[in-house]
Design an enzyme around this catalytic site. Sequence first.
Site, mmCIF file in Angstrom:
data_model
loop_
_atom_site.group_PDB
_atom_site.id
_atom_site.type_symbol
_atom_site.label_atom_id
_atom_site.label_comp_id
_atom_site.label_asym_id
_atom_site.label_seq_id
_atom_site.Cartn_x
_atom_site.Cartn_y
_atom_site.Cartn_z
ATOM 1 N N TYR A 287 0.823 -1.211 0.000
ATOM 2 C CA TYR A 287 0.000 0.000 0.000
ATOM 3 C C TYR A 287 0.860 1.265 0.000
ATOM 4 O O TYR A 287 0.561 2.219 0.718
ATOM 5 C CB TYR A 287 -0.932 0.006 1.228
ATOM 6 N N TYR B 50 -13.790 -4.802 5.818
ATOM 7 C CA TYR B 50 -12.521 -5.224 5.194
ATOM 8 C C TYR B 50 -12.350 -6.722 5.415
ATOM 9 O O TYR B 50 -12.472 -7.211 6.543
ATOM 10 C CB TYR B 50 -11.328 -4.466 5.794
ATOM 11 N N ASP C 208 -16.285 -12.822 10.063
ATOM 12 C CA ASP C 208 -14.842 -12.692 9.865
ATOM 13 C C ASP C 208 -14.264 -12.147 11.172
ATOM 14 O O ASP C 208 -14.350 -10.953 11.443
ATOM 15 C CB ASP C 208 -14.574 -11.760 8.676
ATOM 16 N N LYS D 153 -4.903 -13.499 12.333
ATOM 17 C CA LYS D 153 -4.098 -12.511 13.075
ATOM 18 C C LYS D 153 -3.515 -12.977 14.424
ATOM 19 O O LYS D 153 -2.378 -13.376 14.470
ATOM 20 C CB LYS D 153 -4.888 -11.214 13.226
#
Length: 431
Positions: free
Chosen positions: A24, A152, A246, A275
Amino acid sequence: MTQVYTGAIPPWQAEGTPYIWMPYTQMQGAATPVPVVGTEGVRLKLADGREIIDGLASWWSVCHGYNHPHILAEIEKQLRVMPHVMFGGINHEPALKLARRLANLLPEDLNHVFFADSGSVSVEVALKMAVQFWLNRGVQGKNRFVSFKYGYHGDTIGAMSVCDPLNSMHAHFKGFLHEQFVVDLPRDNATVAALDDLLSTQRDRIAAIIVEPLVQGAGGMRFHEPEVLEALRSLSEIHEVLLIFDEIATGFGRTGSMFACDQAGVVPDIITLSKAMTGGVMPLSAAIATDRIYEGFLSDDASHALMHGPTYMANPLGCAAANASLDLFEREPRLEQALAIGAQLATELEPLRGLSHIEDVRAKGAVGVVQVDELRELDWLKARFLEEGVWIRPFGDAIYVTPSLTMCEDDVRTLTSAMVKVVTEWSVRVS
Ligand SMILES: *Cc1c(COP(=O)(O)O)cnc(C)c1O
């Protein structure tokens, strides 16, 4: 250009920079990335000898702090026995032990664990599970998804298609991405009715609804109430579409409960985790399905099997790290720590509320967010945070922290003091 890091540049960085492509990042004129040479506890050690407090826990993942001796020891043990083996046709103890433990921790009958190697890939797997579940039942055409603004779900193609269009470069990839239904979260009567209408007319095309429960992360750092999840569960049942949570960011204590869905008492059909699963040490993820979804793949027809299998799935080092991380959740009061950090963040960031250009200040679990009207002077902000000895990387319209759940009160105060000081300066600077 404002430089963020102004310390000495180590030789490996000078020599390697022409060859590296950063995420990014507009590489032309990019600020020099911060050279990190070590980690310990909640701190990053920089090449110039400074030690700074990591406010992000390496993108929400390092929940027990860096270099936790128990996780390191368990990985070292596994490393000598079997660093990796393919999972096709083969089982191993770290993976089966982890699957059983995850199933026991997750609510109700989320019992069937499919391992992958990154969050995005576990989302791809969850989307494929949902589409194939309907196909296996002989239902054609249910291959689209409902997802939410500010959501996201990752950077791969399927995951990107269910992100908020603004954050996932939908415009760049129009025609390449699948078109999904990206709508408002059902927070009130009007938005519940709108989603109900959409599902009434489109249910024959929709495989599932996908949402990040309670905290939408990288797409906007927005929070919502457990009632939203109840509404999603009931609408998904009425209209016969599946529900995917999610929990890649929220899983493993981040919101003050082991999983965010625990706070709503709502059980999805499929959940994704990654994560913090390995304590932020190894890449590993999972898509986990209920009995009903799993049974939808059981058949005399071999083609009804789930068609997925990453090379590094269920990597034994990753599973060993995740098992060690779960040991720590059993032995140490992580959820209480997350809640205490949340309370401290809420109190200590409060002075920023009402400053010009500040839209909102909020905290939920160990997530603290200062939302601004427009994130100008981004490199200046990062540089000032670094000068104050903290690692904070604002994006979108949010200046936020997601510290390790083990961060002590004094270190949290250093973080919040830096935020209050720097954001106050910023508010004057951009006026
Ligand atoms: C980070 C994240 C992902 C993507 O995970 P990667 O490991 O970066 O591919 C997906 N969903 C949510 C909610 C995330 O926070």
